[in-house]
Design a protein around this motif. Sequence first.
Motif, mmCIF file in Angstrom:
data_model
loop_
_atom_site.group_PDB
_atom_site.id
_atom_site.type_symbol
_atom_site.label_atom_id
_atom_site.label_comp_id
_atom_site.label_asym_id
_atom_site.label_seq_id
_atom_site.Cartn_x
_atom_site.Cartn_y
_atom_site.Cartn_z
ATOM 1 N N VAL B 19 0.837 -0.992 -0.090
ATOM 2 C CA VAL B 19 0.134 -0.019 0.237
ATOM 3 C C VAL B 19 0.937 1.374 0.125
ATOM 4 O O VAL B 19 0.542 2.206 -0.823
ATOM 5 C CB VAL B 19 -1.069 0.008 1.208
ATOM 6 N N GLU B 20 1.878 1.140 0.790
ATOM 7 C CA GLU B 20 2.768 2.162 0.793
ATOM 8 C C GLU B 20 3.580 2.633 -0.297
ATOM 9 O O GLU B 20 3.704 3.816 -0.956
ATOM 10 C CB GLU B 20 3.738 2.079 2.003
ATOM 11 N N ASP B 21 3.823 1.516 -0.997
ATOM 12 C CA ASP B 21 4.532 1.622 -2.364
ATOM 13 C C ASP B 21 3.675 1.955 -3.558
ATOM 14 O O ASP B 21 4.011 1.752 -4.905
ATOM 15 C CB ASP B 21 5.609 0.401 -2.874
ATOM 16 N N PHE B 59 -6.823 2.675 -4.514
ATOM 17 C CA PHE B 59 -5.652 1.842 -4.966
ATOM 18 C C PHE B 59 -5.993 0.384 -4.633
ATOM 19 O O PHE B 59 -6.070 -0.426 -5.500
ATOM 20 C CB PHE B 59 -4.440 2.213 -4.307
ATOM 21 N N LEU B 60 -6.353 0.206 -3.243
ATOM 22 C CA LEU B 60 -6.693 -1.186 -2.736
ATOM 23 C C LEU B 60 -7.973 -1.880 -3.423
ATOM 24 O O LEU B 60 -7.819 -2.894 -3.946
ATOM 25 C CB LEU B 60 -7.004 -1.100 -1.187
ATOM 26 N N VAL B 61 -9.065 -0.883 -3.710
ATOM 27 C CA VAL B 61 -10.311 -1.275 -4.235
ATOM 28 C C VAL B 61 -9.895 -1.698 -5.879
ATOM 29 O O VAL B 61 -10.055 -2.743 -6.376
ATOM 30 C CB VAL B 61 -11.293 -0.377 -4.135
ATOM 31 N N GLU B 62 -9.292 -0.901 -6.477
ATOM 32 C CA GLU B 62 -9.089 -1.008 -7.815
ATOM 33 C C GLU B 62 -8.052 -2.266 -7.993
ATOM 34 O O GLU B 62 -8.074 -3.139 -8.619
ATOM 35 C CB GLU B 62 -8.380 0.233 -8.609
ATOM 36 N N ASN B 78 -12.150 5.421 8.741
ATOM 37 C CA ASN B 78 -11.849 6.595 8.176
ATOM 38 C C ASN B 78 -12.959 7.031 6.934
ATOM 39 O O ASN B 78 -13.076 6.340 6.121
ATOM 40 C CB ASN B 78 -10.470 6.378 7.372
ATOM 41 N N LEU B 79 -13.557 8.140 7.421
ATOM 42 C CA LEU B 79 -14.828 8.571 6.395
ATOM 43 C C LEU B 79 -14.215 8.643 4.963
ATOM 44 O O LEU B 79 -14.852 8.245 4.019
ATOM 45 C CB LEU B 79 -15.308 9.629 7.136
ATOM 46 N N LYS B 80 -13.086 9.390 5.007
ATOM 47 C CA LYS B 80 -12.602 9.895 3.417
ATOM 48 C C LYS B 80 -12.124 8.341 2.880
ATOM 49 O O LYS B 80 -12.349 8.454 1.621
ATOM 50 C CB LYS B 80 -11.490 10.650 3.496
ATOM 51 N N ALA B 81 -11.750 7.674 3.563
ATOM 52 C CA ALA B 81 -11.118 6.111 2.939
ATOM 53 C C ALA B 81 -12.277 5.601 2.257
ATOM 54 O O ALA B 81 -12.437 4.873 1.181
ATOM 55 C CB ALA B 81 -10.509 5.484 3.709
ATOM 56 N N ILE B 82 -13.376 5.580 3.080
ATOM 57 C CA ILE B 82 -14.733 4.655 2.864
ATOM 58 C C ILE B 82 -15.354 5.468 1.545
ATOM 59 O O ILE B 82 -15.714 4.651 0.636
ATOM 60 C CB ILE B 82 -15.828 4.867 4.120
ATOM 61 N N LYS B 83 -15.536 6.634 1.791
ATOM 62 C CA LYS B 83 -16.082 7.184 0.276
ATOM 63 C C LYS B 83 -15.080 6.972 -0.875
ATOM 64 O O LYS B 83 -15.558 6.898 -1.906
ATOM 65 C CB LYS B 83 -15.786 8.909 0.526
ATOM 66 N N ALA B 84 -13.788 7.209 -0.755
ATOM 67 C CA ALA B 84 -13.046 6.952 -1.899
ATOM 68 C C ALA B 84 -13.077 5.473 -2.345
ATOM 69 O O ALA B 84 -13.171 5.087 -3.647
ATOM 70 C CB ALA B 84 -11.397 7.152 -1.391
ATOM 71 N N GLY B 85 -13.261 4.518 -1.368
ATOM 72 C CA GLY B 85 -13.347 3.000 -1.845
ATOM 73 C C GLY B 85 -14.754 2.894 -2.478
ATOM 74 O O GLY B 85 -14.815 1.995 -3.314
ATOM 75 N N LEU B 86 -15.680 3.342 -1.874
ATOM 76 C CA LEU B 86 -17.157 3.463 -2.740
ATOM 77 C C LEU B 86 -17.118 3.960 -4.214
ATOM 78 O O LEU B 86 -17.833 3.617 -4.854
ATOM 79 C CB LEU B 86 -18.231 4.061 -1.828
ATOM 80 N N ALA B 87 -16.307 5.124 -4.288
ATOM 81 C CA ALA B 87 -16.152 5.874 -5.374
ATOM 82 C C ALA B 87 -15.418 5.033 -6.355
ATOM 83 O O ALA B 87 -15.691 4.718 -7.683
ATOM 84 C CB ALA B 87 -15.643 7.225 -5.189
ATOM 85 N N ALA B 88 -14.305 4.313 -5.935
ATOM 86 C CA ALA B 88 -13.592 3.395 -6.927
ATOM 87 C C ALA B 88 -14.242 2.149 -7.287
ATOM 88 O O ALA B 88 -14.091 1.309 -8.396
ATOM 89 C CB ALA B 88 -12.100 3.201 -6.018
ATOM 90 N N ASN B 89 -15.013 1.628 -6.390
ATOM 91 C CA ASN B 89 -15.824 0.351 -6.376
ATOM 92 C C ASN B 89 -16.546 0.294 -7.799
ATOM 93 O O ASN B 89 -17.196 1.038 -8.174
ATOM 94 C CB ASN B 89 -16.736 0.026 -5.244
ATOM 95 N N LYS B 90 -16.363 -0.982 -8.524
ATOM 96 C CA LYS B 90 -16.951 -1.091 -9.979
ATOM 97 C C LYS B 90 -17.750 -2.264 -9.795
ATOM 98 O O LYS B 90 -18.360 -2.926 -10.931
ATOM 99 C CB LYS B 90 -16.010 -1.282 -11.042
ATOM 100 N N LYS B 91 -17.790 -3.192 -8.634
ATOM 101 C CA LYS B 91 -18.491 -4.297 -8.635
ATOM 102 C C LYS B 91 -19.435 -4.197 -7.171
ATOM 103 O O LYS B 91 -20.292 -3.502 -7.225
ATOM 104 C CB LYS B 91 -17.786 -5.344 -8.498
ATOM 105 N N THR B 92 -19.278 -5.024 -6.317
ATOM 106 C CA THR B 92 -20.168 -5.017 -5.032
ATOM 107 C C THR B 92 -19.368 -4.612 -3.926
ATOM 108 O O THR B 92 -18.344 -5.332 -3.581
ATOM 109 C CB THR B 92 -20.802 -6.420 -5.112
#
Lengths: 265, 265
Positions: B19-21, B59-62, B78-92
């Motif tokens: 994740v760091e890299d 990055f993790l979701v993608e 982390n609210l920002k992370a949740i939002k970013a994950g949901l935005a990146a999500n293309k499946k379920t």
Amino acid sequence: MILVADNIQIINKTISEAVEDLNPLPIQNLAIKCEKAGAQAIDINSGPLSRNPEKKMGFLVESIQEVSDLPILIDTANLKAIKAGLAANKKTAIINGFSLEPAKLKAILPLAKEYNVDIIGYLLYESGHVPPTALERLNVAVELFQAFCDAGIDKKHLVIDPIVPPISWDNGSFQAREVVTVIQTLPELLGFEVKTIAGLSNLTTGNAGREKKLLLERAYLPMLASAGLDMALMNVLHRETVGIAEACNALTDARIFSWETITAV
Amino acid sequence: MILVADNIQIINKTISEAVEDLNPLPIQNLAIKCEKAGAQAIDINSGPLSRNPEKKMGFLVESIQEVSDLPILIDTANLKAIKAGLAANKKTAIINGFSLEPAKLKAILPLAKEYNVDIIGYLLYESGHVPPTALERLNVAVELFQAFCDAGIDKKHLVIDPIVPPISWDNGSFQAREVVTVIQTLPELLGFEVKTIAGLSNLTTGNAGREKKLLLERAYLPMLASAGLDMALMNVLHRETVGIAEACNALTDARIFSWETITAV
């Protein structure tokens, strides 16, 4: 939940030969092995013992009690053998068992009173058929308990076996779940903490790979334990399954948990 | 019961470094391995992600969705992370999760409606403390469900996590049994087949031998399954435990049993 070894059974060739020859050693060796493996009681499944039932059951009980103080379950439908086993018993014996079948109600059930021992009652119809649903098994339990009380036996001596079905039956997995419900429901239905026993290996009767059978037994045992099962009749030489049983006890025990109670395999 | 891999977590050094890299390969390899091992969903436990939460969760979701079609659980506070994950999500995607904590009710819960996804609700007090009894957990469930309905979200999107306790707590084994009761009681209490999830490895948090931990998890999983658990969050690389889970499903499945459904280890 206590572990009852189902290992001493007449269909084991070593045991059947030892019984035929009245040679105690192979039986005693297996009993000692079972106790070391974690057995807290030993079922003596002698089969029908069509020839010399008294002598053979007397021999089995004496042989085992010479090397073990564990309670024994006298597991046969042969009345003469049951009586001989009870007469030979010098420690704790449990009759395994009776059902609503009239001959058993009449002849076997009264032995629990005569010898002041626990007796296992099977949730089977008079005909010997298995009631398919939890409700039908519970109806049988009520009838069985009534017969038990009518025979003037203290209810503390009753142990109910709800009959674990082979999962390979058409409705096997359904019935297996119904048995869990029965175990959970019985104390409230009968109004006291009635003891229960279940034969784990019944679940996997039939042809299938050993590892698959073991996985199913290891999945089903905690379901039974969680429902409140008191006695698990099982092959105690399956070490991983014994470990699972110990873990079940750690989970269902009211005392404070200690990692020491679990023996890693 | 479906198996949710808990393997992708930031406390795994390989994952934290990847994740760091922003190196997808180690994450993708592990996701593929989990799916092959039997995972039917993948929890992405990113931790708090204090620096660049949006970029890292995206990055993790993608990364995972490039190699797997399994549902993902976005597991962070982390609210920002949740939002970013949901935005990146293309499946379920499933949000993991919210509680009665006011900030979470206000900010995280509405995201389930906005993104039309399932969300996991923890049976915790506002303070974050764990309710010690089944009754107290059930009271929290009612409050949580009320908040859920008030937010205008379809109840089919609710997944309840009753919070598996570490068994090493003073009342750990008691609470573990209470969780079983909660899972069994919730559908009747809330009046619909509410989904449930439980984190199996929480049970064995702390210092103890690996084999003992595995035995406890293997004993507890069937208890949860028997109570009706829908999603087991667990290490899916524990093959024997996956075998037990398959056996649980064979036992709880209404379909006719087949030995094929169980993969021997």
